[in-house]
Design an enzyme around this catalytic site. Structure first.
Site, PDB file in Angstrom:
ATOM      1  N   ARG A  38      30.710  10.887  26.393  1.00 24.70           N
ATOM      2  CA  ARG A  38      31.106  11.401  25.085  1.00 24.70           C
ATOM      3  C   ARG A  38      30.645  12.847  24.881  1.00 24.70           C
ATOM      4  NH1 ARG A  38      29.073   6.740  21.726  1.00 24.70           N
ATOM      5  NH2 ARG A  38      30.446   5.007  22.176  1.00 24.70           N
ATOM      6  N   ARG A  42      32.012  14.003  18.447  1.00 24.96           N
ATOM      7  CA  ARG A  42      31.840  14.435  17.059  1.00 24.96           C
ATOM      8  C   ARG A  42      30.538  15.179  16.788  1.00 24.96           C
ATOM      9  NH1 ARG A  42      32.668   8.993  13.932  1.00 24.96           N
ATOM     10  NH2 ARG A  42      32.024   8.146  15.949  1.00 24.96           N
ATOM     11  N   ARG A  51      39.727  18.021  15.259  1.00 23.51           N
ATOM     12  CA  ARG A  51      40.225  16.678  14.973  1.00 23.51           C
ATOM     13  C   ARG A  51      40.503  16.430  13.493  1.00 23.51           C
ATOM     14  NH1 ARG A  51      41.623  13.121  15.545  1.00 23.51           N
ATOM     15  NH2 ARG A  51      40.189  11.374  15.433  1.00 23.51           N
ATOM     16  N   ASP A  87      40.824   7.493  25.629  1.00 18.85           N
ATOM     17  CA  ASP A  87      40.174   6.289  25.122  1.00 18.85           C
ATOM     18  C   ASP A  87      40.534   5.108  26.019  1.00 18.85           C
ATOM     19  OD1 ASP A  87      40.054   3.757  23.109  1.00 18.85           O
ATOM     20  OD2 ASP A  87      38.700   5.338  22.451  1.00 18.85           O
ATOM     21  N   TYR A 165      38.096  -6.731  23.585  1.00 17.25           N
ATOM     22  CA  TYR A 165      38.678  -5.998  22.452  1.00 17.25           C
ATOM     23  C   TYR A 165      39.989  -6.642  22.010  1.00 17.25           C
ATOM     24  CZ  TYR A 165      35.686  -1.824  22.157  1.00 17.25           C
ATOM     25  OH  TYR A 165      34.644  -0.951  21.942  1.00 17.25           O
TER      26      TYR A 165
END
Length: 369
Positions: A38, A42, A51, A87, A165
């Site tokens: 990552r 963010r 974004r 992703d 998931y």
């Protein structure tokens, strides 16, 4: 470097820093390479600005946006590798499932798989080049724009992680709905895991053809499995992916690329993972570096494994933690990383301190030899 992408020959800029690739192969180095899971995330203000107001998966489907987000951390830090921004859940999407990214909640499947008959909703044949072409285009574009600065890593989620998931409908602490399938519907579970494996193999091969110079397989939900379930529902598919990807790369006449398996919280399976066909085994912070070296017996290079929360410490403390970690792993066959991804509230300056500490301390350790 010339590389065949579909029907187009790509002439990529020459690689200037191959430290990461050499470490994956266990070669002697001038310094230990470092990158972060990552690292395009963010915690960077420029990432948040890029974004702002945009749908997450819409961003993932834009090669231009993915390229820019991938390159942002390289402008700030001396990372030795980049990982394409994407992703793991693009694979279930390619198989016909709807996935939404809800602010504050994370990924959500409006119609998760509940019973074995729901498998009929999945595409029986996935045209990976059509469904996931935006990822391949992002990789090719980034290989050109990165200008050979560092290698580019492609990635995928592993079958069990994606299956969980798809059944849970999002994140979970217990994964009880997905594990229910393992115990109640083992045949259907294996069918789904096999379907996922087939798509993943083609997806990874496409990434290499598009320009990826290494591949990482994320088995993020290993920790909710016991050793018996891991050996039945995770490990065989991880092995199958490595074997089939390597075989098809060889058959295609492409250069071999190192493959990394990261099974978070899978400390109980470390010996098996070291014999699963991957050049590198990624570790989380719950494993002692010296113990990991002993248990893997020099069969693979290792990657990791600083606790991400150590980045909340002072820069001086980060330097001390890094030094101890490097001494534990040693300087050969090792890639420095965190034991998980960077968190959104982390200070970019401390990320820089981490990278600098790895380079500084590793050079000192190597020069002492």
């Amino acid at each position: 470097m010339l590389l065949m992408t579909g029907f187009v020959v790509q002439d990529f800029p020459e690689l200037k820093n191959d430290t990461f690739l050499r470490a994956a192969r266990g070669e002697e180095l001038e310094h230990i390479p470092v990158w972060c899971m990552r690292q395009a995330g963010r915690y960077l203000p420029e990432f948040r600005e890029s974004r702002a107001g945009k749908d997450f998966f819409e961003t993932c489907r834009s090669p231009e946006a993915c390229c820019e987000l991938t390159l942002q951390p390289l402008r700030r830090f001396s990372f030795d590798a980049a990982i394409i921004f994407s992703d793991i859940l693009v694979v279930p999407q390619a198989m016909g499932m709807e996935v939404q990214m809800s602010p504050g909640k994370g990924p959500t499947f409006p119609e998760p798989l509940k019973e074995p008959e729901d498998l009929q909703r999945l595409k029986t044949k996935v045209d990976v080049w059509s469904e996931l072409d935006y990822v391949f285009k992002a990789i090719t574009l980034t290989r050109h724009r990165i200008e050979g600065k560092v290698p580019l890593i492609g990635f995928t989620g592993a079958p069990w992680t994606l299956m969980s998931y798809m059944i849970e409908g999002g994140g979970s602490t217990t994964h009880s709905k997905a594990k229910r399938w393992l115990y109640r519907y083992p045949e259907a579970s294996h069918k789904l895991l096999s379907q996922l494996t087939d798509v993943i193999v083609e997806y990874l091969l496409g990434q290499v053809q598009a320009g990826a110079q290494a591949l990482q397989v994320f088995e993020s939900h290993t920790g909710c499995l016991g050793p018996v379930e891991f050996k039945e529902f995770s490990l065989p598919y991880l092995r199958d992916i490595a074997r089939r990807v390597k075989d098809q790369i060889k058959e295609s006449g492409l250069d071999n690329v190192p493959m990394i398996v990261f099974a978070k919280d899978g400390h109980y399976g470390l010996e098996d993972l070291s014999e699963s066909g991957y050049e590198v085994v990624g570790l989380d912070w719950t494993i002692d570096p010296r113990s990991a070296r002993i248990r893997t017996g020099g069969k693979v290079s290792l990657q990791g494994n600083m606790d991400p929360c150590a980045l909340y410490a002072t820069k001086e403390r980060i330097s001390e933690i890094v030094k101890r970690m490097l001494e534990g792993f040693g300087t050969k066959g090792y890639i420095a990383n965190l034991g998980h991804g960077l968190y959104p509230d982390m200070d970019p300056e401390n990320v820089g301190a981490f990278v600098e500490a790895v380079h500084t301390h590793s050079r000192q350790l190597i020069n002492r030899k």
